[in-house]
Design an enzyme around this catalytic site. Structure first.
Site, mmCIF file in Angstrom:
data_model
loop_
_atom_site.group_PDB
_atom_site.id
_atom_site.type_symbol
_atom_site.label_atom_id
_atom_site.label_comp_id
_atom_site.label_asym_id
_atom_site.label_seq_id
_atom_site.Cartn_x
_atom_site.Cartn_y
_atom_site.Cartn_z
ATOM 1 N N GLN A 36 47.194 46.748 33.141
ATOM 2 C CA GLN A 36 48.553 46.227 33.034
ATOM 3 C C GLN A 36 48.871 45.591 31.686
ATOM 4 O O GLN A 36 50.044 45.445 31.348
ATOM 5 C CB GLN A 36 48.814 45.230 34.165
ATOM 6 C CG GLN A 36 48.759 45.897 35.525
ATOM 7 C CD GLN A 36 49.020 44.926 36.656
ATOM 8 O OE1 GLN A 36 48.087 44.322 37.177
ATOM 9 N NE2 GLN A 36 50.266 44.766 37.039
ATOM 10 N N ARG A 94 41.788 34.446 34.222
ATOM 11 C CA ARG A 94 41.302 35.535 35.047
ATOM 12 C C ARG A 94 41.780 36.850 34.438
ATOM 13 O O ARG A 94 42.996 37.085 34.349
ATOM 14 C CB ARG A 94 41.840 35.388 36.476
ATOM 15 C CG ARG A 94 41.454 36.551 37.335
ATOM 16 C CD ARG A 94 41.893 36.467 38.794
ATOM 17 N NE ARG A 94 41.454 37.708 39.410
ATOM 18 C CZ ARG A 94 42.205 38.516 40.152
ATOM 19 N NH1 ARG A 94 43.435 38.178 40.468
ATOM 20 N NH2 ARG A 94 41.724 39.645 40.606
ATOM 21 N N HIS A 139 39.875 46.262 38.911
ATOM 22 C CA HIS A 139 41.280 45.996 39.228
ATOM 23 C C HIS A 139 42.048 47.322 39.142
ATOM 24 O O HIS A 139 42.961 47.474 38.335
ATOM 25 C CB HIS A 139 41.841 44.933 38.268
ATOM 26 C CG HIS A 139 43.050 44.209 38.780
ATOM 27 N ND1 HIS A 139 43.111 42.828 38.880
ATOM 28 C CD2 HIS A 139 44.235 44.658 39.214
ATOM 29 C CE1 HIS A 139 44.302 42.473 39.347
ATOM 30 N NE2 HIS A 139 45.010 43.568 39.553
ATOM 31 N N GLU A 184 42.129 43.134 45.438
ATOM 32 C CA GLU A 184 43.069 43.715 46.403
ATOM 33 C C GLU A 184 42.627 45.061 46.964
ATOM 34 O O GLU A 184 43.258 46.094 46.698
ATOM 35 C CB GLU A 184 44.471 43.850 45.788
ATOM 36 C CG GLU A 184 45.092 42.518 45.426
ATOM 37 C CD GLU A 184 46.606 42.587 45.192
ATOM 38 O OE1 GLU A 184 47.183 43.686 45.307
ATOM 39 O OE2 GLU A 184 47.200 41.538 44.915
ATOM 40 N N ASN A 326 44.915 36.476 47.018
ATOM 41 C CA ASN A 326 46.198 36.753 46.369
ATOM 42 C C ASN A 326 47.274 36.681 47.446
ATOM 43 O O ASN A 326 47.148 37.329 48.490
ATOM 44 C CB ASN A 326 46.234 38.160 45.765
ATOM 45 C CG ASN A 326 45.328 38.309 44.556
ATOM 46 O OD1 ASN A 326 44.666 37.356 44.143
ATOM 47 N ND2 ASN A 326 45.288 39.505 43.990
ATOM 48 N N TYR A 328 51.661 36.524 48.096
ATOM 49 C CA TYR A 328 53.022 36.553 47.584
ATOM 50 C C TYR A 328 54.080 36.271 48.661
ATOM 51 O O TYR A 328 54.937 35.437 48.476
ATOM 52 C CB TYR A 328 53.324 37.906 46.904
ATOM 53 C CG TYR A 328 52.539 38.080 45.614
ATOM 54 C CD1 TYR A 328 53.072 37.656 44.406
ATOM 55 C CD2 TYR A 328 51.263 38.636 45.611
ATOM 56 C CE1 TYR A 328 52.356 37.787 43.215
ATOM 57 C CE2 TYR A 328 50.542 38.775 44.424
ATOM 58 C CZ TYR A 328 51.101 38.349 43.235
ATOM 59 O OH TYR A 328 50.391 38.467 42.069
ATOM 60 N N GLU A 391 45.761 34.881 42.729
ATOM 61 C CA GLU A 391 47.101 35.303 42.291
ATOM 62 C C GLU A 391 48.149 34.679 43.191
ATOM 63 O O GLU A 391 47.984 34.640 44.410
ATOM 64 C CB GLU A 391 47.287 36.834 42.382
ATOM 65 C CG GLU A 391 46.625 37.633 41.299
ATOM 66 C CD GLU A 391 46.860 39.142 41.445
ATOM 67 O OE1 GLU A 391 47.922 39.552 41.987
ATOM 68 O OE2 GLU A 391 45.990 39.901 41.018
#
Ligand SMILES: *[C@@H]1O[C@H](CO)[C@@H](O)[C@H](O)[C@H]1NC(C)=O
Ligand SMILES: *[C@@H]1O[C@H](CO)[C@@H](O)[C@H](O)[C@H]1NC(C)=O
Ligand SMILES: *[C@@H]1O[C@H](CO)[C@@H](O)[C@H](O)[C@H]1NC(C)=O
Ligand SMILES: *[C@@H]1O[C@H](CO)[C@@H](O)[C@H](O)[C@H]1NC(C)=O
Length: 493
Positions: A36, A94, A139, A184, A326, A328, A391
């Site tokens: 990313q 991280r 990742h 994830e 993580n 959200y 996250e």
């Protein structure tokens, strides 16, 4: 109490009211991931990853038809990234290693020295600035050469991952004290095989996702045991896994919706956490039962969920020093039985349906009480493990600098987190914002609404100019002052 912090030229943050102290010993960081941010997709010896292949061959599947070829250009601009980290005063950074940057073909016979040098530079510069590296081994950017052999649906990948992990521990383990094996697993397996949307663009719902999951769990456990045997004594670090989870809130007080929400937790978070963190190990019983039942009704000879042997169950159980989480979103979950004739899928196996409730305050995307409930669920279910939030964050609409919504998000989520720690006794020790800066958001590309950065990145400039958003100042003030103020106003000066 009233004070003004004038940190950068453009903005200041005015803090008013009382304060919640940060729990003692608590540490703060920010996160990124190699694909990313790095760019340099074919720079000096790097091999092709599945995301390189996916974005190059399927531009139509990326919202803005873009790629991570350059991204934030951190391959060249990593010094600037570290300056930003220093500016915010974070305790740790991280980031993830790109497997094909270190091992271009995926295997350990060929090591790319320029790739190794790149990560050595970052790690050394971080330590020089008193910032600890927290490193993710995987990742999502698998070497394409391993995908050509079936990727994670191939059980032998567990061995190849262990080989790669061993190289990484050997090269960097003297300085890296917190390792995350896999980020994830649900995204890597479910969001790709389940809907075919991301790399490797293989659509195999209800089959490929479960094969992938089985290999990932074994790969994680192999890396853990190998670290334990070869490196723990000399390096003294910690190694864990990062699991992503929503909070599943029952849509009503009907028993079937309450059960559906619990099932959602078991089959989403528990799929990964139960084998590692529960006393008994293995997949959650409800998951095994439902997939076996559906498989039979669909006339499969075996359950679509490939089982672990007793030895494997023991091997995976307790294979983590910490639980990386993580988080959200919170979803409102109801029971939903899908027709037997529907084709196999994870969703059908779960038998649930979810919506984000428009009435939730402060917004359907900002549900801090869901975070607190999730932390309590983990505490109760898995004997209060050591948790690092690896996250948490929110996308903004435009990558604007006055990102008030993100400040609100951080404030209410940190409040909920500190309540979970101070009042509920949840054993959480670190909090990581996703993300350090705006970046390549997978199949959403660089489109608006998916800018998660504390720093804005100008993707139209060759320099990928980075500029702090107001939230970067806010985060800095929390880290520095070690408390969360009750009332916060952001003003432009
Ligand atoms: C790397 O890829 C770019 C296109 O993104 C291409 O122009 C360049 O020639 C490639 N470099 C190497 C060394 O293959
Ligand atoms: C469930 O019942 C409780 C207590 O009566 C109530 O506060 C809550 O709003 C109800 N939840 C739903 C989703 O209806
Ligand atoms: C499974 O096989 C039975 C017997 O042939 C058939 O009646 C049934 O429709 C099949 N089920 C599905 C989901 O195809
Ligand atoms: C890029 O950075 C260089 C060196 O810092 C600077 O001289 C140049 O003006 C910048 N270019 C742009 C387009 O911002």
């Amino acid at each position: 109490m009233f004070k003004t912090i004038n940190l950068f030229l453009l903005m200041k943050i005015v803090l008013v009211g009382g304060a919640t102290p940060v729990p003692s010993g608590f540490t703060f960081g920010v996160a990124t991931a190699s694909y990313q941010v790095e760019g340099g997709w074919n720079a000096s010896g790097k091999g092709e990853s599945i995301w390189d292949r996916f974005t190059h061959t399927h531009p139509e599947l990326v919202t803005d038809h873009n790629t991570g070829d350059v991204a934030c250009d951190s391959y060249h601009l990593w010094r600037e990234d570290i300056k930003m980290l220093k500016e915010m005063g974070v305790d740790y950074y991280r980031f993830s290693l790109s497997w094909p940057r270190i091992l271009p073909d995926g295997f350990t016979n060929k090591i790319n020295e320029d790739g190794v040098k790149y990560y050595n530079n970052i790690i050394n510069e971080l330590l020089k600035n008193n910032i600890q590296p927290m490193v993710t081994l995987y990742h999502w950017d698998l070497p394409q050469k391993l995908q050509d052999l079936g990727g994670w649906a191939n059980p032998d990948l567990a061995q190849y991952f262990e080989d790669y992990a061993k190289i990484a521990f050997k090269l960097f383990g003297d300085r890296v004290k917190r390792w995350i094996t896999i980020n994830e697993p649900a995204s890597i397996c479910e969001d790709t095989y389940g809907n075919g949307k991301g790399a490797p663009h293989v659509f195999s719902p209800g089959i490929g996702d479960y094969l992938c999951g089985r290999t990932l769990l074994l790969a994680h456990a192999r890396a853990y045991h190998m670290y334990d045997e070869l490196y723990r004594k000399s390096h003294g670090g910690k190694i864990g896994i990062t699991i992503d989870s929503i909070w599943a809130e029952p849509n009503s007080n009907n028993t079937e919706d309450i059960e559906a929400a619990e099932r959602e937790m078991e089959m989403e978070l528990g799929w990964w956490a139960n084998p590692i963190f529960s006393d008994e190990g293995d997949y959650p019983s409800i998951m095994k039962e439902r997939i076996a039942r559906n498989s039979k009704l669909e006339n499969f000879t075996e359950s679509r969920l490939p089982p672990f042997t007793n030895e494997e169950i023991k091997f995976i159980r307790q294979s983590a020093d910490f639980f990386g989480l993580n988080h959200y979103h919170t979803w409102s979950i109801s029971n939903h039985e899908y027709p037997v004739n529907d084709s196999p899928s994870y969703q059908k196996d779960k038998g649930t349906k979810g919506v984000q409730n428009p009435n939730w305050k402060p917004s359907p995307l900002i549900v801090p009480w869901g975070f607190r409930k999730l932390l309590n669920w983990i505490k109760k279910k898995y004997n209060n493990p050591l948790v690092y939030i690896t996250e948490n964050g929110i996308g903004d609409n435009t990558g604007i600098l006055q990102d008030k919504e993100r400040i609100l998000f951080l404030k209410v989520f940190l409040e909920a987190l500190f309540q979970a720690v101070n009042k509920d006794g949840c054993n959480v020790k670190s909090y990581t914002v996703w993300s350090l800066m705006d970046n390549m958001e997978w199949d959403s590309g660089y489109t608006f609404s998916i800018k998660f950065g504390l720093y804005h990145v100008d993707f139209n400039s060759a320099n990928r100019t980075r500029t702090p958003k107001a939230s970067a100042l806010f985060y800095k003030s929390i880290i520095k002052n070690k408390h969360l103020d009750d009332d916060v106003h952001v003003v432009v000066v």
